[in-house]
Design an enzyme around this catalytic site. Structure first.
Site, PDB file in Angstrom:
ATOM      1  N   ARG A   1      11.709  60.108  60.106  1.00 62.98           N
ATOM      2  CA  ARG A   1      12.757  61.095  60.370  1.00 62.98           C
ATOM      3  C   ARG A   1      12.853  62.127  59.242  1.00 62.98           C
ATOM      4  O   ARG A   1      13.167  63.298  59.493  1.00 62.98           O
ATOM      5  CB  ARG A   1      14.093  60.374  60.602  1.00 62.98           C
TER       6      ARG A   1
ATOM      7  N   ASP B   1       8.179  48.270  55.144  1.00 64.69           N
ATOM      8  CA  ASP B   1       9.496  48.506  55.728  1.00 64.69           C
ATOM      9  C   ASP B   1       9.881  49.951  55.426  1.00 64.69           C
ATOM     10  O   ASP B   1       9.362  50.559  54.501  1.00 64.69           O
ATOM     11  CB  ASP B   1      10.524  47.539  55.126  1.00 64.69           C
ATOM     12  N   GLY B   2      10.800  50.504  56.216  1.00 67.60           N
ATOM     13  CA  GLY B   2      11.270  51.864  55.974  1.00 67.60           C
ATOM     14  C   GLY B   2      10.502  52.944  56.701  1.00 67.60           C
ATOM     15  O   GLY B   2      10.695  54.133  56.436  1.00 67.60           O
ATOM     16  N   ASN B   3       9.633  52.575  57.646  1.00 69.55           N
ATOM     17  CA  ASN B   3       8.822  53.567  58.357  1.00 69.55           C
ATOM     18  C   ASN B   3       9.662  54.506  59.215  1.00 69.55           C
ATOM     19  O   ASN B   3       9.399  55.707  59.271  1.00 69.55           O
ATOM     20  CB  ASN B   3       7.778  52.862  59.219  1.00 69.55           C
ATOM     21  N   GLY B   4      10.669  53.960  59.897  1.00 67.43           N
ATOM     22  CA  GLY B   4      11.518  54.800  60.738  1.00 67.43           C
ATOM     23  C   GLY B   4      12.225  55.867  59.936  1.00 67.43           C
ATOM     24  O   GLY B   4      12.287  57.033  60.334  1.00 67.43           O
ATOM     25  N   ARG B   5      12.755  55.481  58.778  1.00 68.08           N
ATOM     26  CA  ARG B   5      13.467  56.450  57.946  1.00 68.08           C
ATOM     27  C   ARG B   5      12.536  57.539  57.431  1.00 68.08           C
ATOM     28  O   ARG B   5      12.873  58.721  57.456  1.00 68.08           O
ATOM     29  CB  ARG B   5      14.168  55.715  56.791  1.00 68.08           C
TER      30      ARG B   5
ATOM     31  N   HIS C   1       2.357  52.863  61.076  1.00 71.40           N
ATOM     32  CA  HIS C   1       3.326  52.004  60.391  1.00 71.40           C
ATOM     33  C   HIS C   1       2.828  51.694  58.973  1.00 71.40           C
ATOM     34  O   HIS C   1       2.587  50.528  58.624  1.00 71.40           O
ATOM     35  CB  HIS C   1       3.505  50.703  61.192  1.00 71.40           C
TER      36      HIS C   1
ATOM     37  N   TYR D   1      15.328  56.367  72.405  1.00 71.59           N
ATOM     38  CA  TYR D   1      14.358  56.505  71.308  1.00 71.59           C
ATOM     39  C   TYR D   1      13.362  55.345  71.327  1.00 71.59           C
ATOM     40  O   TYR D   1      12.138  55.546  71.351  1.00 71.59           O
ATOM     41  CB  TYR D   1      15.122  56.562  69.981  1.00 71.59           C
TER      42      TYR D   1
END
Length: 347
Positions: A206, A199-203, A195, A237
Site C-alpha cells: 500500500r 511479514d508486512g507485505n500488505g503494508r 510476497h 480486497y
C-alpha cells in the site's frame, strides 16, 4: 513471466477498466482546480489522511491502536511507545511522511522497497530484509480450521523475482506497454504474489501504491486515505486478490479482478475528494466536516468509541460537539449513558 510482461502482447483492456480509466483521467484533469480551492481545508485533509492511513493499513493486518493513543503515537514529535504495535504504526506514518515529502525522488527500487519495509516494521530483527524461509499464506477460520490461500515465490528466488519486477516496472513505463495505472495495479498484484518479506507485505504494497500514484500525477492519496478505503472494502480486497492470484505461478491467472479493484479505490477516493473540496471554497469547520463524513460512513447503531476510531486525529471535544448538535436538531438519537451508550440515526 510477471503480470506486467503479459501486457507486452497487448491484450485487450477489460471494459470495466476502460471506464475507470476514463473517469480517473477526468478527475486528474480537475485535480489542480480542486487543490487551489482552500489551502486550510487541504492542510486538514492531509493531516487527517496521514493518520487514517497509518491506522487503517495496520488494522487491515490486525495491528490496532487505541483511539485514545492516536495523538500520542502519531502526532507527538518523539512518541513513547507502549508496545511493538505502536512502534509499527508510527513507522508506517513516518514512511507516509517520507513519500509525501519526497515522492519524486524516491525510485521504485529494491533498496527503497526494503527501506519502506524497515520503516513500517520498526526495529524487528528482519526489518528491511527479504524472507529467508518459505511460507504459505494461510487463512484461518473462527472454528480453528485453516487452508492455504496462496503459495508465494520461494525464498531462494525472491531476490531474482523482485529484480525482475522492478525492471519490468521501469520498462513498462518507458516503453508504454499499457496505461500507467493498470501497470501500477499489476505491479501491486505481482508484489503481493512474490510476497518478498516474512511479514508486512500488505503494508509495503500500500505504501508502494501511494508512491507510484504520486509519481504518476494522481495525488488524491495525499488528501483521502486509500488505506481507509481498502479497509472499508476489505472483503472485496481479499476476494479479488485471491481471484487474480489463482494460476499466477503458471501465468494463467486473470489479473483484472484485482486491477479493477485498485482502479475502483482510486475512483472512490477522487469522488470523496471532489465532495470534500472540489465544490466547496470556504475552509471554515474542516474538523467538523471530518466528523460528519465519518458519521455518514457509519451504518446503523454506533458507539462514541467507534465514531472516534472513524475520525482519528479529531479531538473528543469536537466529536462530542457534533453529536450534541445532531442530537439537538433531531437527526441522531442517544440510547444509554457513558461509554456503553449507543447512537443511531433517526428516520
Amino acid at each position: 513471466m510477471s503480470t506486467l510482461q503479459r501486457f507486452l502482447a497487448s491484450p485487450p483492456i477489460h471494459p470495466a477498466a476502460a471506464w475507470y480509466l476514463a473517469d480517473l483521467g477526468e478527475f486528474r484533469g480537475k485535480q489542480e482546480l480542486y487543490t487551489r480551492q482552500s489551502p486550510q481545508r487541504l492542510k486538514v485533509l492531509r493531516e487527517h489522511a496521514l493518520i487514517e492511513s497509518a491506522v487503517s493499513s495496520n488494522r487491515i493486518e490486525g495491528v490496532a491502536l487505541e483511539a485514545s493513543r492516536v495523538r500520542d503515537v502519531l502526532v507527538a514529535p518523539k512518541p513513547l511507545f507502549r508496545d511493538r504495535d505502536e512502534e509499527e504504526i508510527r513507522g508506517y506514518r513516518d514512511a507516509l511522511d517520507w513519500i509525501y515529502r519526497e515522492s519524486a525522488g524516491i525510485a521504485v527500487s529494491e533498496e527503497n522497497i526494503r527501506r519502506l519495509h524497515a520503516m513500517a516494521r520498526g526495529q524487528i530483527w528482519d526489518a528491511g530484509q527479504f524472507k529467508e524461509k518459505d511460507g504459505d499464506i494461510i487463512e484461518r477460520y473462527a472454528d480453528g480450521s485453516e487452508r492455504v490461500r496462496f503459495r508465494p515465490v520461494a525464498a531462494a528466488r525472491t531476490g531474482e523475482a523482485m529484480s525482475e519486477l522492478v525492471a519490468d516496472w521501469r520498462c513498462c513505463l518507458d516503453e508504454g506497454w499499457v496505461h500507467p495505472l493498470i501497470a501500477l495495479a499489476a505491479f501491486n498484484l505481482d508484489f503481493l504474489c512474490i510476497h518478498p518479506f516474512r511479514d508486512g507485505n500488505g503494508r509495503v504494497s500500500r505504501l508502494l501504491w501511494l508512491l507510484q500514484c504520486q509519481q504518476l500525477g494522481f495525488d488524491v492519496g495525499r488528501y483521502i486515505s486509500l488505506e481507509r478505503l481498502v479497509e472499508e472494502n476489505k472483503a472485496r480486497y481479499y476476494e479479488t486478490l485471491e481471484q487474480s492470484s489463482h494460476g499466477w505461478h503458471e501465468c494463467k491467472h486473470d489479473p483484472w479482478p484485482y486491477i479493477n479493484f485498485v482502479l475502483y479505490i482510486l475512483k472512490t477516493a477522487y469522488k470523496e475528494f471532489a465532495e470534500r473540496v472540489g465544490e466547496v471554497s470556504a475552509p471554515r469547520g474542516s474538523k467538523r466536516e471530518l466528523v460528519l463524513a465519518a458519521l455518514a460512513r457509519l451504518a446503523g447503531e454506533f458507539s462514541f468509541g467507534e465514531l472516534e476510531q472513524a475520525c482519528p486525529g479529531v479531538s473528543r471535544d469536537m466529536i462530542r460537539l457534533v453529536l450534541r448538535e445532531r442530537q439537538a436538531e433531531g437527526t441522531l438519537v442517544c440510547e444509554g449513558r457513558g461509554p456503553a451508550a449507543r447512537w443511531r440515526k433517526k428516520g
